[in-house]
Write a protein that holds these residues in place. Structure first.
Motif, PDB file in Angstrom:
ATOM      1  N   UNK A 143       0.973  -1.217  -0.092  1.00 44.84           N
ATOM      2  CA  UNK A 143       0.082  -0.055   0.111  1.00 44.84           C
ATOM      3  C   UNK A 143       1.023   1.313   0.067  1.00 44.84           C
ATOM      4  N   UNK A 144       0.737   2.158  -0.949  1.00 45.43           N
ATOM      5  CA  UNK A 144       1.548   3.290  -0.835  1.00 45.43           C
ATOM      6  C   UNK A 144       0.742   4.570  -0.920  1.00 45.43           C
ATOM      7  N   UNK A 145       1.164   5.252   0.031  1.00 42.68           N
ATOM      8  CA  UNK A 145       0.589   6.331   0.418  1.00 42.68           C
ATOM      9  C   UNK A 145       1.158   7.689  -0.511  1.00 42.68           C
ATOM     10  N   UNK A 146       0.417   8.190  -1.325  1.00 41.61           N
ATOM     11  CA  UNK A 146       0.887   9.395  -1.931  1.00 41.61           C
ATOM     12  C   UNK A 146      -0.031  10.577  -1.890  1.00 41.61           C
ATOM     13  N   UNK A 193       0.679  11.713 -15.874  1.00 44.20           N
ATOM     14  CA  UNK A 193       0.610  10.857 -14.980  1.00 44.20           C
ATOM     15  C   UNK A 193       0.463   9.336 -15.288  1.00 44.20           C
ATOM     16  N   UNK A 194       1.129   8.571 -14.930  1.00 42.77           N
ATOM     17  CA  UNK A 194       0.881   6.955 -15.218  1.00 42.77           C
ATOM     18  C   UNK A 194       0.704   6.238 -13.953  1.00 42.77           C
ATOM     19  N   UNK A 195      -0.412   5.332 -14.144  1.00 43.26           N
ATOM     20  CA  UNK A 195      -0.847   4.243 -13.016  1.00 43.26           C
ATOM     21  C   UNK A 195      -0.394   2.976 -13.564  1.00 43.26           C
ATOM     22  N   UNK A 196       0.528   2.507 -12.915  1.00 41.70           N
ATOM     23  CA  UNK A 196       1.230   1.145 -13.302  1.00 41.70           C
ATOM     24  C   UNK A 196       1.163   0.368 -11.943  1.00 41.70           C
ATOM     25  N   UNK A 197       0.549  -0.802 -12.112  1.00 42.46           N
ATOM     26  CA  UNK A 197       0.454  -1.862 -10.957  1.00 42.46           C
ATOM     27  C   UNK A 197      -0.177  -1.205  -9.387  1.00 42.46           C
ATOM     28  N   UNK A 198      -0.914  -0.368  -9.792  1.00 40.25           N
ATOM     29  CA  UNK A 198      -1.286   0.376  -8.464  1.00 40.25           C
ATOM     30  C   UNK A 198      -0.405   1.221  -7.949  1.00 40.25           C
ATOM     31  N   UNK A 199       0.650   1.739  -8.685  1.00 41.19           N
ATOM     32  CA  UNK A 199       1.495   2.907  -8.006  1.00 41.19           C
ATOM     33  C   UNK A 199       1.495   3.801  -9.314  1.00 41.19           C
ATOM     34  N   UNK A 200       1.394   5.089  -8.805  1.00 41.63           N
ATOM     35  CA  UNK A 200       1.297   6.333  -9.506  1.00 41.63           C
ATOM     36  C   UNK A 200       2.782   6.969  -9.870  1.00 41.63           C
ATOM     37  N   UNK A 201       2.816   7.134 -11.368  1.00 41.61           N
ATOM     38  CA  UNK A 201       4.397   7.663 -11.539  1.00 41.61           C
ATOM     39  C   UNK A 201       4.189   9.052 -12.426  1.00 41.61           C
ATOM     40  N   UNK A 202       5.003   9.977 -12.073  1.00 42.70           N
ATOM     41  CA  UNK A 202       4.923  11.435 -12.717  1.00 42.70           C
ATOM     42  C   UNK A 202       6.018  11.338 -13.799  1.00 42.70           C
ATOM     43  N   UNK A 203       5.622  11.863 -15.045  1.00 42.57           N
ATOM     44  CA  UNK A 203       6.450  11.946 -16.090  1.00 42.57           C
ATOM     45  C   UNK A 203       6.717  13.426 -16.266  1.00 42.57           C
ATOM     46  N   UNK A 204       7.910  14.021 -15.842  1.00 40.04           N
ATOM     47  CA  UNK A 204       8.063  15.634 -15.854  1.00 40.04           C
ATOM     48  C   UNK A 204       9.169  16.201 -16.530  1.00 40.04           C
ATOM     49  N   UNK A 205       9.343  17.150 -16.908  1.00 39.25           N
ATOM     50  CA  UNK A 205      10.480  17.809 -17.622  1.00 39.25           C
ATOM     51  C   UNK A 205      11.541  18.514 -16.660  1.00 39.25           C
ATOM     52  N   UNK A 206      12.547  18.847 -16.651  1.00 39.39           N
ATOM     53  CA  UNK A 206      13.330  18.626 -17.927  1.00 39.39           C
ATOM     54  C   UNK A 206      13.908  17.355 -18.114  1.00 39.39           C
ATOM     55  N   UNK A 214      12.500  14.396 -20.489  1.00 32.94           N
ATOM     56  CA  UNK A 214      11.869  14.127 -19.269  1.00 32.94           C
ATOM     57  C   UNK A 214      12.249  13.202 -18.347  1.00 32.94           C
ATOM     58  N   UNK A 215      12.030  13.054 -17.215  1.00 27.78           N
ATOM     59  CA  UNK A 215      12.445  12.064 -16.160  1.00 27.78           C
ATOM     60  C   UNK A 215      11.093  11.427 -15.427  1.00 27.78           C
ATOM     61  N   UNK A 216      11.024  10.300 -14.768  1.00 26.33           N
ATOM     62  CA  UNK A 216      10.112   9.713 -14.129  1.00 26.33           C
ATOM     63  C   UNK A 216      10.406   9.588 -12.613  1.00 26.33           C
ATOM     64  N   UNK A 217       9.143  10.123 -11.954  1.00 25.84           N
ATOM     65  CA  UNK A 217       9.155  10.063 -10.536  1.00 25.84           C
ATOM     66  C   UNK A 217       8.011   9.464  -9.904  1.00 25.84           C
ATOM     67  N   UNK A 218       8.376   8.687  -8.684  1.00 25.53           N
ATOM     68  CA  UNK A 218       7.119   8.015  -8.075  1.00 25.53           C
ATOM     69  C   UNK A 218       6.468   9.169  -7.247  1.00 25.53           C
ATOM     70  N   UNK A 239       7.468  11.890  -3.250  1.00 25.06           N
ATOM     71  CA  UNK A 239       7.415  13.241  -3.005  1.00 25.06           C
ATOM     72  C   UNK A 239       7.149  13.727  -1.506  1.00 25.06           C
ATOM     73  N   UNK A 240       7.951  14.092  -0.841  1.00 21.93           N
ATOM     74  CA  UNK A 240       8.141  14.854   0.603  1.00 21.93           C
ATOM     75  C   UNK A 240       7.409  16.116   0.680  1.00 21.93           C
ATOM     76  N   UNK A 241       7.409  16.988  -0.119  1.00 22.92           N
ATOM     77  CA  UNK A 241       7.129  18.055  -0.102  1.00 22.92           C
ATOM     78  C   UNK A 241       6.655  18.773  -1.301  1.00 22.92           C
ATOM     79  N   UNK A 242       5.467  19.782  -1.494  1.00 26.66           N
ATOM     80  CA  UNK A 242       5.320  19.950  -2.881  1.00 26.66           C
ATOM     81  C   UNK A 242       4.571  21.571  -2.701  1.00 26.66           C
ATOM     82  N   UNK A 243       4.907  22.288  -3.770  1.00 21.73           N
ATOM     83  CA  UNK A 243       4.534  23.558  -3.573  1.00 21.73           C
ATOM     84  C   UNK A 243       4.230  23.836  -5.119  1.00 21.73           C
ATOM     85  N   UNK A 244       2.901  24.411  -5.661  1.00 19.07           N
ATOM     86  CA  UNK A 244       2.642  24.741  -6.805  1.00 19.07           C
ATOM     87  C   UNK A 244       3.051  26.207  -7.090  1.00 19.07           C
TER      88      UNK A 244
END
Length: 271
Positions: A75-78, A116-129, A131-135, A139-144
């Motif tokens: 179980x992944x908490x996102x 965003x990609x949902x793979x096997x119950x886990x969300x991945x973010x594809x982002x530039x520059x 691009x790269x893939x992030x689980x 993500x520990x902290x986020x600011x828009x």
């Protein structure tokens, strides 16, 4: 189409209605903060169907349930997933603190969320520059931020993810192992190992099968093959065979196992 034109949903074929109701995954919509919208959309779509088709779809929904993650998936908490999804929709840059596997583990990044990609119950973010893939769950902290961005015209999320998966699997294949498998051991193989067995497996007179299987690393293969117990014998590489033999010997010592009275047969040599 002419201005104001509408296409009634009462002309849907049975298969089309089935596809619409089965294609959506309620869990994914809820993860993205769209659970209520998903339910409302399905109710509106259902209400637009003719009575016989509506009854058919209602029966269908009671007979199919989509549960994407595997049995042993963690179980992944996102907690930041809804905010990430909002940034994807708005085209706004994110400032994040992210935990990765290598040192330094915690890093700060300004990223442009492409999708965003949902793979096997886990969300991945594809982002530039990149691009790269992030689980997303890392993500520990986020600011828009207020900074907007444009996705490159030649970028395709589907194409990127297909290439990313191919590259990932290629990196996992670090070598090969020559093994013998009992009938039960052969049945327990999955994924790339099962495909390799089907492609190059060679039956032997005692009912076992000799095959060359792909391995990620000696350590990973050691742990994976041990799970098959007495249903597998590793012939090569010699280092892997020695590691497994050493582990089995130490396990036998822990349990006070008595070695068999008969003289063990010498190791088989590769054909």
């Amino acid at each position: 189409m002419l201005a104001g034109h509408r296409s009634p949903l009462t002309d849907l074929y049975t298969g089309e209605a089935e596809a619409l109701f089965l294609a959506g995954i309620p869990g994914a919509a809820a993860d993205l903060g769209l659970g209520g919208n998903f339910v409302d959309a399905q109710l509106k779509l259902r209400a637009s169907l003719q009575a016989p088709l509506r009854d058919h779809v209602d029966r269908l929904r009671t007979r199919f349930h989509i549960d994407a993650p595997g049995w042993y998936a963690e179980d992944t908490d996102a907690p930041f997933l809804p905010q990430v999804a909002g940034a994807v929709r708005a085209g706004r840059v994110l400032a994040v603190r992210y935990r990765r596997w290598k040192e330094p583990t915690d890093v700060e990044r300004r990223i442009a969320p492409y999708g965003l990609v949902l793979k096997a119950g886990r969300w991945y973010l594809v982002a530039g520059p990149g691009p790269r893939t992030y689980r997303v769950d890392q993500i520990l902290e986020l600011q828009l931020t207020e900074e907007e961005f444009e996705i490159p015209e030649d970028f395709s999320l589907t194409a990127y993810w297909t290439d990313h998966q191919a590259s990932f699997h290629a990196r996992l294949h670090g070598g090969d192992a020559l093994v013998r498998l009992s009938p039960d051991g052969a049945k327990r193989l999955t994924g790339a190992a099962a495909r390799a067995l089907a492609a190059n497996g060679s039956p032997e007179p005692d009912g076992w099968t000799r095959a060359t299987l792909p391995i990620e690393s000696l350590t990973h293969a050691h742990d994976t093959f041990l799970a098959l117990g007495a249903h597998i014998e590793v012939l090569e590489p010699v280092e892997l065979r020695a590691r497994i033999a050493d582990t089995v010997a130490r396990m036998a010592a822990h349990y006070g196992a008595v070695p068999p009275a008969s003289t063990p047969s010498p190791p088989r040599t590769p054909a």
